[in-house]
Design a protein around this motif. Structure first.
Motif, PDB file in Angstrom:
ATOM      1  N   TYR A  50       0.863  -1.177   0.000  1.00 20.45           N
ATOM      2  CA  TYR A  50       0.000   0.000   0.000  1.00 20.45           C
ATOM      3  C   TYR A  50       0.895   1.220   0.000  1.00 20.45           C
ATOM      4  N   GLY A  51       0.685   2.110  -0.934  1.00 14.70           N
ATOM      5  CA  GLY A  51       1.502   3.324  -1.000  1.00 14.70           C
ATOM      6  C   GLY A  51       1.043   4.319   0.042  1.00 14.70           C
ATOM      7  N   ALA A  52       1.803   4.448   1.135  1.00 15.85           N
ATOM      8  CA  ALA A  52       1.445   5.415   2.169  1.00 15.85           C
ATOM      9  C   ALA A  52       1.296   6.788   1.515  1.00 15.85           C
ATOM     10  N   ASN A  53       0.280   7.517   1.917  1.00 14.40           N
ATOM     11  CA  ASN A  53       0.011   8.869   1.412  1.00 14.40           C
ATOM     12  C   ASN A  53      -0.424   8.920  -0.051  1.00 14.40           C
ATOM     13  N   PRO A  77      -2.784  -7.837   3.306  1.00 12.22           N
ATOM     14  CA  PRO A  77      -2.563  -6.448   2.900  1.00 12.22           C
ATOM     15  C   PRO A  77      -1.444  -5.812   3.732  1.00 12.22           C
ATOM     16  N   HIS A  78      -0.674  -4.921   3.120  1.00 12.20           N
ATOM     17  CA  HIS A  78       0.233  -4.063   3.887  1.00 12.20           C
ATOM     18  C   HIS A  78      -0.624  -2.924   4.426  1.00 12.20           C
ATOM     19  N   LEU A  79      -0.308  -2.507   5.625  1.00 17.22           N
ATOM     20  CA  LEU A  79      -1.084  -1.432   6.253  1.00 17.22           C
ATOM     21  C   LEU A  79      -0.101  -0.444   6.872  1.00 17.22           C
ATOM     22  N   VAL A 145      20.228  -1.142   8.308  1.00 13.94           N
ATOM     23  CA  VAL A 145      19.747  -0.020   9.120  1.00 13.94           C
ATOM     24  C   VAL A 145      18.816   0.923   8.331  1.00 13.94           C
ATOM     25  N   HIS A 146      17.667   1.218   8.926  1.00 12.89           N
ATOM     26  CA  HIS A 146      16.697   2.123   8.300  1.00 12.89           C
ATOM     27  C   HIS A 146      17.290   3.535   8.217  1.00 12.89           C
ATOM     28  N   PRO A 147      17.047   4.226   7.093  1.00 15.41           N
ATOM     29  CA  PRO A 147      17.667   5.545   6.910  1.00 15.41           C
ATOM     30  C   PRO A 147      17.355   6.564   8.027  1.00 15.41           C
ATOM     31  N   ASP A 148      16.206   6.470   8.680  1.00 18.21           N
ATOM     32  CA  ASP A 148      15.872   7.457   9.725  1.00 18.21           C
ATOM     33  C   ASP A 148      16.408   7.069  11.106  1.00 18.21           C
ATOM     34  N   ALA A 149      16.971   5.890  11.234  1.00 18.56           N
ATOM     35  CA  ALA A 149      17.347   5.406  12.575  1.00 18.56           C
ATOM     36  C   ALA A 149      18.553   6.181  13.100  1.00 18.56           C
ATOM     37  N   LYS A 150      18.563   6.381  14.418  1.00 20.46           N
ATOM     38  CA  LYS A 150      19.674   7.093  15.048  1.00 20.46           C
ATOM     39  C   LYS A 150      20.967   6.303  14.837  1.00 20.46           C
ATOM     40  N   ALA A 154      19.740   1.398  17.939  1.00 17.66           N
ATOM     41  CA  ALA A 154      18.392   1.960  18.132  1.00 17.66           C
ATOM     42  C   ALA A 154      17.398   1.274  17.194  1.00 17.66           C
ATOM     43  N   ASP A 155      17.854   0.989  15.983  1.00 14.84           N
ATOM     44  CA  ASP A 155      16.974   0.337  15.012  1.00 14.84           C
ATOM     45  C   ASP A 155      16.643  -1.095  15.449  1.00 14.84           C
ATOM     46  N   LEU A 156      17.634  -1.755  16.040  1.00 18.66           N
ATOM     47  CA  LEU A 156      17.420  -3.120  16.535  1.00 18.66           C
ATOM     48  C   LEU A 156      16.429  -3.105  17.710  1.00 18.66           C
ATOM     49  N   LYS A 160      12.802  -4.963  18.187  1.00 20.65           N
ATOM     50  CA  LYS A 160      12.441  -5.715  19.391  1.00 20.65           C
ATOM     51  C   LYS A 160      11.086  -5.222  19.929  1.00 20.65           C
ATOM     52  N   LYS A 161      10.892  -3.895  19.885  1.00 19.35           N
ATOM     53  CA  LYS A 161       9.618  -3.322  20.352  1.00 19.35           C
ATOM     54  C   LYS A 161       8.447  -3.842  19.526  1.00 19.35           C
ATOM     55  N   LYS A 162       8.663  -3.948  18.213  1.00 19.82           N
ATOM     56  CA  LYS A 162       7.582  -4.417  17.337  1.00 19.82           C
ATOM     57  C   LYS A 162       7.244  -5.880  17.625  1.00 19.82           C
ATOM     58  N   THR A 172      12.740  -8.706   5.979  1.00 21.64           N
ATOM     59  CA  THR A 172      13.778  -7.682   5.808  1.00 21.64           C
ATOM     60  C   THR A 172      13.607  -6.875   4.532  1.00 21.64           C
ATOM     61  N   GLN A 173      14.134  -5.678   4.591  1.00 17.77           N
ATOM     62  CA  GLN A 173      14.396  -4.903   3.389  1.00 17.77           C
ATOM     63  C   GLN A 173      15.279  -5.768   2.483  1.00 17.77           C
ATOM     64  N   PHE A 174      15.220  -5.544   1.191  1.00 14.37           N
ATOM     65  CA  PHE A 174      16.085  -6.332   0.300  1.00 14.37           C
ATOM     66  C   PHE A 174      17.554  -6.000   0.583  1.00 14.37           C
TER      67      PHE A 174
HETATM   68  P1  FAD Z   1       9.193   1.836  12.136  1.00 15.03           P
HETATM   69  O1  FAD Z   1       9.451   0.480  12.641  1.00 15.03           O
HETATM   70  O2  FAD Z   1       8.232   2.694  12.863  1.00 15.03           O
HETATM   71  O3  FAD Z   1      10.610   2.574  12.060  1.00 15.03           O
HETATM   72  C1  FAD Z   1      10.748   3.786  11.339  1.00 15.03           C
HETATM   73  C2  FAD Z   1      11.994   4.528  11.781  1.00 15.03           C
HETATM   74  O4  FAD Z   1      11.758   5.180  12.999  1.00 15.03           O
HETATM   75  C3  FAD Z   1      13.214   3.635  12.024  1.00 15.03           C
HETATM   76  O5  FAD Z   1      14.342   4.359  11.619  1.00 15.03           O
HETATM   77  C4  FAD Z   1      13.192   3.448  13.518  1.00 15.03           C
HETATM   78  O6  FAD Z   1      14.479   3.124  14.030  1.00 15.03           O
HETATM   79  C5  FAD Z   1      12.714   4.811  13.981  1.00 15.03           C
HETATM   80  N1  FAD Z   1      12.015   4.833  15.264  1.00 15.03           N
HETATM   81  C6  FAD Z   1      11.138   3.928  15.757  1.00 15.03           C
HETATM   82  N2  FAD Z   1      10.656   4.336  16.956  1.00 15.03           N
HETATM   83  C7  FAD Z   1      11.242   5.525  17.219  1.00 15.03           C
HETATM   84  C8  FAD Z   1      11.123   6.481  18.270  1.00 15.03           C
HETATM   85  N3  FAD Z   1      10.335   6.261  19.324  1.00 15.03           N
HETATM   86  N4  FAD Z   1      11.862   7.613  18.197  1.00 15.03           N
HETATM   87  C9  FAD Z   1      12.656   7.870  17.152  1.00 15.03           C
HETATM   88  N5  FAD Z   1      12.796   7.004  16.098  1.00 15.03           N
HETATM   89  C10 FAD Z   1      12.101   5.858  16.142  1.00 15.03           C
HETATM   90  N6  FAD Z   1       5.989   1.394   2.729  1.00 15.03           N
HETATM   91  C11 FAD Z   1       4.766   1.703   2.267  1.00 15.03           C
HETATM   92  O7  FAD Z   1       4.396   2.872   2.209  1.00 15.03           O
HETATM   93  N7  FAD Z   1       3.889   0.735   1.833  1.00 15.03           N
HETATM   94  C12 FAD Z   1       4.205  -0.576   1.885  1.00 15.03           C
HETATM   95  O8  FAD Z   1       3.391  -1.417   1.488  1.00 15.03           O
HETATM   96  C13 FAD Z   1       5.483  -0.955   2.388  1.00 15.03           C
HETATM   97  N8  FAD Z   1       5.842  -2.261   2.496  1.00 15.03           N
HETATM   98  C14 FAD Z   1       7.062  -2.589   3.044  1.00 15.03           C
HETATM   99  C15 FAD Z   1       7.392  -3.945   3.212  1.00 15.03           C
HETATM  100  C16 FAD Z   1       8.597  -4.323   3.774  1.00 15.03           C
HETATM  101  C17 FAD Z   1       8.906  -5.780   3.976  1.00 15.03           C
HETATM  102  C18 FAD Z   1       9.552  -3.307   4.141  1.00 15.03           C
HETATM  103  C19 FAD Z   1      10.894  -3.690   4.678  1.00 15.03           C
HETATM  104  C20 FAD Z   1       9.227  -1.967   3.979  1.00 15.03           C
HETATM  105  C21 FAD Z   1       7.989  -1.581   3.438  1.00 15.03           C
HETATM  106  N9  FAD Z   1       7.620  -0.231   3.301  1.00 15.03           N
HETATM  107  C22 FAD Z   1       6.372   0.087   2.803  1.00 15.03           C
HETATM  108  C23 FAD Z   1       8.538   0.853   3.662  1.00 15.03           C
HETATM  109  C24 FAD Z   1       8.335   1.377   5.090  1.00 15.03           C
HETATM  110  O9  FAD Z   1       7.061   1.933   5.225  1.00 15.03           O
HETATM  111  C25 FAD Z   1       9.401   2.431   5.358  1.00 15.03           C
HETATM  112  O10 FAD Z   1      10.673   1.837   5.409  1.00 15.03           O
HETATM  113  C26 FAD Z   1       9.164   3.307   6.553  1.00 15.03           C
HETATM  114  O11 FAD Z   1      10.047   4.413   6.475  1.00 15.03           O
HETATM  115  C27 FAD Z   1       9.419   2.625   7.900  1.00 15.03           C
HETATM  116  O12 FAD Z   1       8.435   1.731   8.209  1.00 15.03           O
HETATM  117  P2  FAD Z   1       8.625   0.732   9.468  1.00 15.03           P
HETATM  118  O13 FAD Z   1       7.374   0.002   9.582  1.00 15.03           O
HETATM  119  O14 FAD Z   1       9.887   0.018   9.370  1.00 15.03           O
HETATM  120  O15 FAD Z   1       8.722   1.863  10.643  1.00 15.03           O
END
Ligand code: FAD
Length: 285
Positions: A50-53, A77-79, A145-150, A154-156, A160-162, A172-174
C-alpha cells in the motif's frame, strides 16, 4: 555437488510473495498472470503493498479481495499508519478481520517530505492490531539499518519493540550483502528477538531501478553486483539470466545457513521468483 544435494533434501522451506497494486490494465494482466503462475508453489501468504500517502488504499483492497475470491491463497494487505488516525485503523482492522483477512504486514510508511518528526511508529500499529484481533502480523526489519534510525542499535531496539508488541515475524528490506543479513540475524538473536527474520529477496531484472531503490533505502550495492550488470544496459534478456543467477546464489547460501522462510519482492513478475523457488526445492503442490 554436496550443496546441490543438501538443497535437494530441503523439505520445509516456506515462501511468501509480495505484489503491488497495478495502475493500468496491462499491469493488471501482468500481475494476474504472475499470481496464477506462482499460486501452485503454495506460498504461506502473498502480500499486497500500500503506497502510504497515495490515498489509494482501495487499490490494495481490490487486489486483496480478488485474491481471496479467485484463488486458494492467503492474502495479506500491507497497512501503514502515517496517513490514518488510530480510530480509522481500528475500523479498518475490524473490517479486515470480519472479511476473513487475518494476515497483515504492519508498517509505519514513509512520511511526505517536510513532515514534522513522527510521534507514532510501527510498534504502535502492531499493538493496535493486537487489541482488535488475533492477526498474524509481519513487520519490517533493516539489516543495513533504516535511513531514519539514530544508529544500528536503536533500530534493533525498535524491531524488538515491534516483536514485543506482538508481531509474528520480521521481513527484511532487500539486500545483496548476505553477510550483513547473517550478522543482523545474529544480533537479533542476541537481543532476544525470537521470531523468524525472513530475508526479503529482490530478484533483479532492472539494475538501474534497483540502484535507485537501494539509494533511497540505504541498501548497499556491492562492487561484484555492479560488475555482474556492467555492459548489460541494453540487454534485458541477459540481465534476466544474470539476475536469476545472482538471486539463486544468494538463496543457496542463505539456505545453507539455515534460513527456511523466504519473502520475494516479485515486482509483479513471476519468472525469476519461480526459478529461484524451484532451486530451493519449492515445487507445485
Ligand atoms: P518503524 O518500525 O516505525 O521505524 C521507522 C523509523 O523510525 C526507524 O528508523 C526506527 O528506528 C525509527 N524509530 C522507531 N521508533 C522511534 C522512536 N520512538 N523515536 C525515534 N525514532 C524511532 N511502505 C509503504 O508505504 N507501503 C508498503 O506497502 C510498504 N511495504 C514494506 C514492506 C517491507 C517488507 C519493508 C521492509 C518496507 C515496506 N515499506 C512500505 C517501507 C516502510 O514503510 C518504510 O521503510 C518506513 O520508512 C518505515 O516503516 P517501518 O514500519 O519500518 O517503521
Amino acid at each position: 555437488h554436496s550443496l546441490n544435494q543438501s538443497l535437494a533434501e530441503l523439505s520445509d522451506i516456506n515462501v511468501s510473495f509480495e505484489f503491488f497494486p497495478p495502475s493500468t490494465p496491462e499491469m493488471e494482466e501482468l500481475l494476474w498472470n504472475s499470481i496464477r503462475r506462482l499460486e501452485p508453489l503454495n506460498p504461506k501468504f502473498v502480500s499486497v503493498t500500500y503506497g502510504a500517502n497515495s490515498g489509494v488504499r482501495d487499490r490494495t483492497h481490490s487486489v486483496i479481495e480478488r485474491i481471496q475470491k479467485e484463488t486458494e491463497l492467503v492474502a495479506a494487505p500491507h497497512l501503514t499508519l502515517v496517513d490514518a488516525s488510530d480510530e480509522e485503523l481500528v475500523e479498518l482492522a475490524k473490517h479486515y478481520w470480519n472479511s476473513g483477512i487475518k494476515d497483515i504486514v504492519a508498517l509505519r510508511g514513509d512520511l511526505p517530505d517536510g513532515s514534522p518528526k513522527p510521534t507514532r511508529f510501527a510498534n504502535d500499529l502492531v499493538r493496535l492490531l493486537r487489541s482488535v484481533a488475533d492477526f498474524d502480523i509481519s513487520v519490517a526489519a533493516y539489516p543495513e539499518v533504516h535511513p531514519d534510525a539514530k544508529n544500528a542499535q536503536a533500530d534493533l531496539i525498535n524491531l524488538k519493540k515491534k516483536i514485543d508488541a506482538g508481531a509474528n515475524r520480521a521481513i527484511t528490506q532487500f539486500f545483496f550483502d548476505v553477510e550483513s543479513y547473517l550478522r543482523f540475524r545474529d544480533r537479533c538473536v542476541a537481543a532476544g528477538i525470537d521470531v523468524e527474520i525472513v530475508p526479503g529477496i529482490l530478484p533483479v531484472t532492472n539494475f538501474k531501478q534497483t540502484k535507485r531503490f537501494a539509494d533511497m533505502t540505504n541498501v548497499a550495492i556491492p562492487n561484484w553486483l555492479h560488475k555482474q550488470f556492467e555492459g548489460l544496459e541494453d540487454d534485458p534478456a541477459t540481465r534476466k539470466l544474470v539476475g536469476a543467477n545472482v538471486a539463486i546464489d544468494m538463496v543457496k547460501v542463505l539456505a545453507r545457513e539455515g534460513v527456511k522462510d523466504f519473502h520475494f519482492y516479485t515486482l509483479n513478475r513471476a519468472e525469476l521468483t519461480y526459478a529461484i523457488c524451484h532451486t530451493l526445492g519449492v515445487r507445485p503442490k
